[in-house]
Structure formats: C-alpha cells, structure tokens
Scaffold this active site. Structure first.
Site, PDB file in Angstrom:
ATOM      1  N   GLY A   1      37.977  27.743  33.102  1.00  0.00           N
ATOM      2  CA  GLY A   1      39.080  28.635  32.766  1.00  0.00           C
ATOM      3  C   GLY A   1      39.106  29.811  33.721  1.00  0.00           C
TER       4      GLY A   1
ATOM      5  N   TYR B   1      35.898  46.002  44.360  1.00  0.00           N
ATOM      6  CA  TYR B   1      34.677  45.695  43.622  1.00  0.00           C
ATOM      7  C   TYR B   1      33.938  46.994  43.276  1.00  0.00           C
ATOM      8  CZ  TYR B   1      35.277  40.791  45.019  1.00  0.00           C
ATOM      9  OH  TYR B   1      35.767  39.514  45.207  1.00  0.00           O
TER      10      TYR B   1
END
Length: 305
Positions: A220, A52
């Site tokens: 999605g 991250y």
C-alpha cells in the site's frame, strides 16, 4: 558490493542506495555509526531530499560523515527538490534556491545527482531547462533525473532539457508491483492489467533511465511492511524458504527479488538499523533463479494469465 552504471551516465554506483529520509530519528552517535557502517559495507551512494526532516536529515548526514574534501571524493550524493508545503514547484527560482540550500546543509559544493521529486502540474519545462543549464554550468549538479514520473511527463521535460535524465525513483516492491504486473497481463480483463504508469518500466529500460525503487518492503502507501505481516502468510512462507536455501534473512531476499529484474534497478533502502542495512547489502551477491522469482511474485497474490 556489486556495482552498476546509473542510467546513461558514467557513474559507477553500488546496486543499493542508502536512503536518508529517517536519519533524524537517530541521535548523533547513532547517525555516525549508521553512516560509517554503510561506508564499511561499500554502500557509498546516499539518497536525500530537501524535505526530509525539513532539511535536518541533510545536516545530520554532513555532521555524521564529518564532511570534508577527502570524504566527499569517496561518496556519491543524490538529493531531490520540488515539494513545498501544500504544493509542488518546478519553477526555475525554486529549483535553484533548493539546490543552494541542499549544498549548504550537506556542506558540499556539488551534488552528483539531482532529482525532481514529484510531478508539478504547473511545470514549465523551459524553466526546468534553464535551471538545469545553470546548475550544470556552475558545477553545482553533475547529473539529473526525476522521481515518480510517467513516460510522457519525462518526454515533455526532454523536449527542452539538454541533460540526460539518468534516474526515476518509483514506488516498487513485491506487493506493489503494478509496473511489472501490467506488462504480464496485457489485454487481460483483470485488475493486474490496468496500466497506471504508462508502461514506465519498459520506457526507462528503452531510454537508459535507472529505476530506483522506493519503499521496497512496504505494501500500500506506507500501510506497513509485508515481511512478517500476517496479511501475507503465503508470501512470507515463500520468502522464508528461499532465504533458508541461501542462508540469508528474509530482508535480503526481498531486495534480491528487485535486483533480479533485468532492468538493473537500484533500490533505495530506508532502514536506520545497521544490521538490516547489512542484510540489504547482501542482496547484491544473490541471483535468484527464474523459478524463485516467479514463486515469490505469485505468493504475493500477483497473478499470471
């Protein structure tokens, strides 16, 4: 905030996990305000990963929370490793080096939980077991788990790994609910019946592994947020009606829908907006009825046979 046990461990955690993937989008003052808001609201479980922000998010977090021994005792830290540029890597060397880097960036001596981030096709479970044993014996990691793994991948690890695997992070939202839908549409000839994960939800429940849903507002694969989207008018109408009944936001209801499932999941909340974080935390106090849960499920286009 309502609490829960993490898998088979003795860790007592908030039902909401604060995801720190986007922490590097905030300046230092904003990051400090965000972290302090989470603590004030009782959300003291923070989810990280070594990728991250290229590691920057862990450094920002440590500075924002003013990490020291007193602070460390009041929080629970989880991080993930195993993703490298262009590959996945569960080798013993990479796991051990990754944890050392994570600890250095977070300014702590130990992680409460370490997860293997994405399945490595070249995994040698014996090496994972050696890495976990060394991390546990050295006190650097107290609990272990996985992320985005199917039952047989977990079983392969468990053949060699001695430590209980207490968590599995998986993509799950109202609109990305195949792990729920395929269990409802058993033996049906429709898209919802396709089992894409080896019945991972039932497997985790049977084996006391906490499911940590990531991207709880996405449809999605990071295509967008379904809340307020004109692609999901019926879903938003239904969520808004339930939100009005409880006097909360649509964000709260979207999280409450996940928490209503008896698997006792722990959603990973990725927002960096303090007010939205508060809305997510409120979900821990709401218990949707069976009728409300199914109405939201159907409004997202999920079918019942």
């Amino acid at each position: 905030m309502r609490t829960m046990k993490l898998g088979s461990s003795t860790l007592e955690l908030p039902v909401i996990s604060v995801g720190c993937m986007r922490l590097n989008s905030l300046d230092s003052n904003e990051a400090e305000r965000f972290v302090q808001t989470a603590l004030e609201e009782g959300a003291n479980f923070f989810d990280h990963a070594d990728i991250y922000g290229g590691g920057a998010c862990e450094e920002i977090f440590a500075d924002a929370i003013h990490m020291n021994d007193d602070v460390r005792e009041k929080i629970v830290l989880q991080s993930k490793c195993g993703i490298r540029q262009g590959m996945f890597d569960f080798s013993k060397e990479h796991i051990l080096n990754s944890v050392d880097g994570i600890l250095q960036r977070l300014k702590t001596d130990y992680l409460d939980v370490l997860l293997l981030h994405r399945p490595d096709a070249l995994v040698e479970p014996e090496e994972v077991a050696e890495a976990f044993d060394k991390l546990e014996s050295s006190g650097k990691v107290r609990h272990f788990g996985v992320s985005n793994q199917k039952p047989m991948q977990i079983e392969l690890l468990k053949k060699y790994v001695q430590q209980p695997l207490v968590a599995n992070q998986l993509q799950l939202s109202i609109t990305n609910a195949n792990m729920i839908s395929n269990g409802i549409n058993v033996n049906m000839e429709n898209e919802s019946a396709v089992d894409r994960d080896g019945s991972i939800l039932d497997y985790c429940r049977l084996n006391d592994i906490t499911v940590q849903p990531w991207s709880p507002f996405q449809y999605g694969f990071f295509e967008g947020v379904f809340l307020g989207s004109d692609k999901f008018p019926e879903l938003n109408k239904q969520i808004d009606e339930v939100a009005a009944k409880y006097g909360v936001s649509n964000t709260t209801i979207a999280v409450a829908w996940l928490l209503r499932h008896p698997a006792q999941m722990q959603p990973i909340i990725g927002t960096m907006n303090t007010e939205r974080l508060k809305d997510c935390i409120k979900a821990g106090d709401i218990h949707l009825t069976r009728e409300e849960w199914y109405a939201i499920y159907r409004a997202a286009g999920n079918i019942l046979p």
